[in-house]
Scaffold this motif. Structure first.
Motif, PDB file in Angstrom:
ATOM      1  N   GLU A   1     -23.649 -29.832 -14.916  1.00  0.00           N
ATOM      2  CA  GLU A   1     -23.845 -31.219 -14.490  1.00  0.00           C
ATOM      3  C   GLU A   1     -22.944 -32.181 -15.268  1.00  0.00           C
ATOM      4  OE1 GLU A   1     -27.557 -34.284 -13.589  1.00  0.00           O
ATOM      5  OE2 GLU A   1     -27.955 -32.349 -14.526  1.00  0.00           O
TER       6      GLU A   1
ATOM      7  N   GLU B   1     -31.851 -22.110 -16.637  1.00  0.00           N
ATOM      8  CA  GLU B   1     -30.958 -21.998 -15.493  1.00  0.00           C
ATOM      9  C   GLU B   1     -29.562 -21.618 -15.956  1.00  0.00           C
ATOM     10  OE1 GLU B   1     -32.499 -25.040 -12.082  1.00  0.00           O
ATOM     11  OE2 GLU B   1     -31.045 -25.804 -13.492  1.00  0.00           O
TER      12      GLU B   1
ATOM     13  N   GLY C   1     -31.752 -33.608  -9.876  1.00  0.00           N
ATOM     14  CA  GLY C   1     -32.064 -32.330 -10.522  1.00  0.00           C
ATOM     15  C   GLY C   1     -33.430 -32.346 -11.161  1.00  0.00           C
TER      16      GLY C   1
ATOM     17  N   ARG D   1     -28.808 -30.077 -15.963  1.00  0.00           N
ATOM     18  CA  ARG D   1     -28.601 -28.748 -15.398  1.00  0.00           C
ATOM     19  C   ARG D   1     -27.225 -28.209 -15.779  1.00  0.00           C
ATOM     20  NH1 ARG D   1     -31.117 -28.715  -9.436  1.00  0.00           N
ATOM     21  NH2 ARG D   1     -31.461 -26.551  -9.966  1.00  0.00           N
TER      22      ARG D   1
ATOM     23  N   LYS E   1     -33.850 -33.401 -17.855  1.00  0.00           N
ATOM     24  CA  LYS E   1     -33.031 -32.256 -18.270  1.00  0.00           C
ATOM     25  C   LYS E   1     -31.663 -32.343 -17.605  1.00  0.00           C
ATOM     26  CE  LYS E   1     -36.339 -29.672 -20.231  1.00  0.00           C
ATOM     27  NZ  LYS E   1     -36.436 -28.501 -20.995  1.00  0.00           N
TER      28      LYS E   1
ATOM     29  N   HIS F   1     -38.243 -22.258 -11.163  1.00  0.00           N
ATOM     30  CA  HIS F   1     -36.963 -21.551 -11.211  1.00  0.00           C
ATOM     31  C   HIS F   1     -37.141 -20.108 -11.681  1.00  0.00           C
ATOM     32  CE1 HIS F   1     -34.942 -25.250 -10.327  1.00  0.00           C
ATOM     33  NE2 HIS F   1     -35.660 -25.837 -11.247  1.00  0.00           N
TER      34      HIS F   1
ATOM     35  N   ASP G   1     -28.225 -20.260 -10.469  1.00  0.00           N
ATOM     36  CA  ASP G   1     -28.942 -21.394  -9.885  1.00  0.00           C
ATOM     37  C   ASP G   1     -28.066 -22.476  -9.261  1.00  0.00           C
ATOM     38  OD1 ASP G   1     -31.698 -20.668 -10.762  1.00  0.00           O
ATOM     39  OD2 ASP G   1     -30.746 -20.774 -12.731  1.00  0.00           O
ATOM     40  N   ILE G   2     -26.850 -22.640  -9.725  1.00  0.00           N
ATOM     41  CA  ILE G   2     -26.015 -23.734  -9.263  1.00  0.00           C
ATOM     42  C   ILE G   2     -24.942 -23.241  -8.291  1.00  0.00           C
ATOM     43  CG2 ILE G   2     -24.541 -25.661  -9.961  1.00  0.00           C
ATOM     44  CD1 ILE G   2     -27.472 -25.787 -11.017  1.00  0.00           C
TER      45      ILE G   2
ATOM     46  N   ARG H   1     -29.883 -30.067 -22.299  1.00  0.00           N
ATOM     47  CA  ARG H   1     -29.554 -29.089 -21.264  1.00  0.00           C
ATOM     48  C   ARG H   1     -30.745 -28.158 -21.055  1.00  0.00           C
ATOM     49  NH1 ARG H   1     -27.082 -23.978 -20.973  1.00  0.00           N
ATOM     50  NH2 ARG H   1     -25.995 -23.741 -19.005  1.00  0.00           N
ATOM     51  N   THR H   2     -31.030 -27.863 -19.789  1.00  0.00           N
ATOM     52  CA  THR H   2     -32.113 -26.929 -19.489  1.00  0.00           C
ATOM     53  C   THR H   2     -31.703 -25.530 -19.932  1.00  0.00           C
ATOM     54  OG1 THR H   2     -33.554 -26.061 -17.777  1.00  0.00           O
ATOM     55  CG2 THR H   2     -31.311 -26.523 -17.131  1.00  0.00           C
TER      56      THR H   2
END
Length: 190
Positions: free
Chosen positions: A31, A92, A22, A28, A26, A8, A97-98, A88-89
């Motif tokens: 999410e 991102e 995902g 995202r 993690k 990423h 990213d989403i 949570r990552t």
């Protein structure tokens, strides 16, 4: 020294990491919120399906909608239970990213298409949508954009309107009169 490129990083090509669910281990961005939305939405659907005929019989009119909504609710709850404990990552963001701005622009174009379809009609609305979307997505010149857009529109129109006789909103284009003039021209006015 080990060359490790994170999937990423800023040099990515914009494609998905294709990992089901995902990133393993993690959560995202967005999410958890989306999963909660799915649980609530499934619950509302189940409630509405129950309102069709209650739970009177397996062959009742609400049986299939209730079963479908129940499966959706159970699935969403399982996903929620699995998602909650995940950390949570941190590499991102939702906007990068989403749900990048380009995706938002395309969604807005689709909303505009839906709003303009009835008053303008299929042909002008589809032409505007295709020209805007292809110009934005392809980043090519206007000649390419207009040629591909109008060529696609003509092909779609021929297949759906002429071959399959699908009625589309006429709007501001006198489509019926144009088709009748073509029939008169080629059919001898029969």
């Amino acid at each position: 020294m080990q060359d490790h490129v994170h999937p990423h990083d800023s040099a990515r090509d914009g494609s998905s990491d294709a990992t089901p669910g995902g990133m393993p281990g993690k959560r995202r961005p967005g999410e958890l919120l989306f999963t909660v939305f799915l649980v609530l939405f499934s619950g509302v659907l189940l409630w509405n399906a129950f309102g069709i005929s209650g739970f009177e019989a397996l062959s009742g009119p609400g049986a299939v909608p209730m079963a479908t909504a129940a499966v959706m609710l159970v699935s969403a709850l399982i996903v929620l239970v699995r998602t909650l404990p995940l950390p949570r990552t941190t590499d991102e963001t939702v906007m990068r990213d989403i749900l990048p701005p380009l995706a938002i622009v395309i969604v807005l174009l689709l909303v505009a298409y839906g709003l303009l379809l009835r008053p303008l009609g299929f042909l002008p609305t589809s032409a505007l949508f295709l020209i805007a979307a292809i110009k934005i997505l392809s980043r090519r010149g206007w000649g390419f954009t207009v040629a591909v857009s109008l060529g696609s529109l003509v092909l779609i129109y021929l297949v759906f309107r002429i071959v399959f006789s699908v009625l589309m909103p006429a709007g501001i284009v006198p489509e019926g009169e144009m088709l009748q003039a073509l029939r008169d021209l080629f059919g001898g006015g029969v």
